[in-house]
Design a protein around this motif. Structure first.
Motif, short mmCIF file in Angstrom:
data_model
loop_
_atom_site.label_atom_id
_atom_site.label_comp_id
_atom_site.label_asym_id
_atom_site.label_seq_id
_atom_site.Cartn_x
_atom_site.Cartn_y
_atom_site.Cartn_z
N ARG A 301 0.94 -1.19 -0.01
CA ARG A 301 0.03 -0.10 -0.03
C ARG A 301 0.96 1.22 0.04
O ARG A 301 0.56 2.19 -0.58
CB ARG A 301 -1.00 -0.04 1.14
CG ARG A 301 -1.87 1.07 1.26
CD ARG A 301 -2.70 1.05 2.50
NE ARG A 301 -3.36 -0.26 2.57
CZ ARG A 301 -3.80 -0.77 3.69
NH1 ARG A 301 -3.81 0.00 4.99
NH2 ARG A 301 -4.49 -2.10 3.70
N ARG A 302 2.06 1.10 0.78
CA ARG A 302 2.92 2.52 0.75
C ARG A 302 3.38 2.58 -0.76
O ARG A 302 3.67 3.77 -1.05
CB ARG A 302 3.91 2.27 1.90
CG ARG A 302 3.42 2.16 3.45
CD ARG A 302 2.98 3.53 3.60
NE ARG A 302 2.66 3.79 5.16
CZ ARG A 302 1.31 3.62 5.41
NH1 ARG A 302 0.18 3.48 4.76
NH2 ARG A 302 0.97 3.64 6.87
N ASP A 305 0.87 4.10 -3.06
CA ASP A 305 0.84 5.84 -2.49
C ASP A 305 2.13 6.45 -3.12
O ASP A 305 1.85 7.72 -3.53
CB ASP A 305 0.72 5.70 -0.98
CG ASP A 305 -0.79 5.23 -0.60
OD1 ASP A 305 -1.60 5.18 -1.38
OD2 ASP A 305 -0.96 4.83 0.80
#
Length: 531
Positions: A301-302, A305
């Motif tokens: 997820r990081r 992003d």
């Protein structure tokens, strides 16, 4: 008045003690050992001597009872007011009160109902003291490092506990061996619990994190040791959490109420003490897998992003174009301002140089040289006058010191004469006072010699003393055979009082030894009184 008629009888006369002893022997021979059932009445606890006194009664009679101290400490069932018991002992009499009594050696509850009533009364008493409150119970540690077991080392209970602990989660086990049945069971259990609590954290024996008090099943009488107040109070005051596992699931004892956790069986107590190791390993493995999956999903997820943010950012040339132009303008302005600052500094430096020339050290040194020359000329003109005046003042001061010294010498000679006169007067006064004091001492010594008892002894009298050295003033104070000491003027002799010493007519007369001649006022006449 007529004398009372006496009735002749062939019965022999005996004393009260003989009659009491005969009754005592008859009762003890007829009732050697008896078992008496009755209700305890009038019991107020053990006497200060350790003996216990009470009565056994039923609907129609009352019997005095006594428990000697040695038997009282061995009793499994202690006397309590209103308790129905079966007393085992021997019947005897107490001649001092013309009564009979039973000397109790053993007490047994009169049936299970009475024993249950005793336990209920004891449970209510301890509950009123707060020993069974749920608020004071502590949580058993989830994973103890050391488990303490209070039980018999030879029964099946300890083997079941050790086997169950080894199956679930092997930990260190410390066993405190005790008797789980009998008169000393409660005291040993209490001592074991207190002993575990007394262990230090870093001592030779490890301090347990949880205690298990265990025993197998049995009758109500067999489990009485775990209903005693000593054991219950030891469980209640234990700083280490206690698991009670006494008897089977249907058996309840008073330590079950006081313990922090009650197990239906000793095996269940082992299960309550430690978790299952395999379940813990499975839970840890599951949690570790969940942790790794969460970390992987968080990293993905990081990264997503970060990619989205990088696409929204402008290019590098566009970011540095504006700052680059502002830098060029600032550089041009800085060069112009630097040239103006250098010119201003040069003008200021020229003004300072002119000021320094006016205040140069050479000009200042020339002025100081002129001033020194003027001061030197003045000193040459005023020098003789400044030296002559202090010289005249010093000579005048010396002449004054000579006059003062001669005056002090005359005063010292006058003081010496006065001191010699005072010394002569003081010597004469001291001699007169010393003569007066000696005359008073001589008069006092003559008066003391006149009233001394030794002067009386010197005139032919004697002083009689007893063994303790006390003076005897009359013949009535002596007794036959008494040791005496007769003191004369020149010494003392021992004597013994004869028969009838209290009678002056029959008392022997002791002749005083001849008195030696001595000079009047000798050393034998000391100061003192006759008595």
């Amino acid at each position: 008045m007529a004398a009372p008629e006496t009735t002749a009888s062939n019965a022999p006369e005996i004393s009260v003690s003989e009659l009491s002893n005969s009754i005592k022997r008859a009762i003890e021979d007829r009732f050697g050992y008896v078992r008496v059932r009755g209700e305890i009445s009038g019991y107020r606890g053990p006497h200060s001597s350790g003996h216990a006194y009470f009565s056994l009664k039923d609907a129609g009679a009352r019997l005095d009872a006594v428990v000697w101290r040695t038997a009282f400490v061995r009793m499994k069932v202690k006397p309590e007011e209103g308790l129905e018991v079966v007393a085992v002992g021997r019947l005897t009499t107490f001649p001092g009160k013309s009564s009979y009594q039973i000397v109790v050696e053993q007490l047994e509850p009169a049936g299970v109902g009475a024993l249950m009533a005793l336990l209920e009364a004891r449970r209510k008493k301890l509950a009123d003291e707060g020993l069974f409150d749920a608020a004071r119970k502590r949580k058993v540690p989830f994973l103890p490092r050391v488990v303490g077991v209070v039980t018999s080392p030879t029964g099946a209970v300890i083997r079941d506990i050790l086997h169950r602990l080894a199956d679930r989660f092997p930990v260190r086990v410390v066993v405190w061996p005790v008797r789980v049945q009998g008169d000393t069971s409660a005291a040993e259990v209490a001592a074991a619990i207190d002993g575990f609590n007394a262990l230090g954290p870093n001592g030779p024996a490890p301090r347990p994190d949880v205690l298990i008090v265990a025993r197998g099943g049995g009758s109500l009488e067999d489990l009485m040791g775990f209903n005693e107040e000593a054991a219950v109070r030891a469980v209640a005051r234990s700083a280490i959490p206690v698991i009670a596992a006494v008897g089977h699931e249907t058996d309840w004892t008073l330590i079950d109420h006081a313990a922090d956790l009650r197990a239906p069986t000793p095996t269940a107590a082992a299960e309550f003490a430690v978790p299952v190791r395999s379940d813990l390993l499975a839970s840890v493995a599951e949690l570790d897998a969940r942790r790794r999956g969460a970390a992987r999903r968080l990293g993905e997820r990081r990264r997503a992003d970060l990619r989205a943010l990088s696409r929204a950012l402008p290019g590098g040339e566009a970011l540095v174009a504006g700052p680059r132009q502002r830098l060029d303008r600032a550089g041009a302005a800085l060069a112009a301002r630097l040239r103006g600052a250098v010119d201003a500094r040069a003008l200021k430096l020229a003004g300072l140089a002119r000021g320094l020339a006016r205040h140069s050290p050479r000009a200042h040194l020339a002025g100081l040289t002129e001033r020194v020359r003027g001061v030197a000329g003045r000193l040459r003109r005023l020098g003789p006058a400044l030296i002559e005046r202090p010289r005249r003042e010093a000579e005048a001061a010396a002449r004054g010191l000579v006059r003062e010294r001669s005056h002090l010498a005359r005063r010292r000679a006058e003081r010496a004469g006065d001191l010699q006169n005072l010394g002569a007067r003081l010597g004469r006064a001291f001699a007169d006072a010393l003569a007066a004091r000696r005359a008073r001492v001589a008069a006092s010594w003559q008066l003391a010699g006149a009233v001394s008892y030794r002067a009386v002894l010197a005139r032919g009298f004697a002083l009689v003393r007893d063994e303790a050295g006390e003076a005897l003033r009359s013949a009535a104070e002596t007794r036959e055979g008494q040791r005496l000491r007769i003191e004369f003027a020149d010494g003392s002799i021992p004597a013994i009082a004869g028969a009838g010493s209290g009678d002056a007519a029959s008392r022997p007369v002791l002749a005083a030894p001849p008195r030696p001649k001595r000079a009047r006022g000798g050393a034998g006449e000391g100061q003192g009184s006759l008595f």
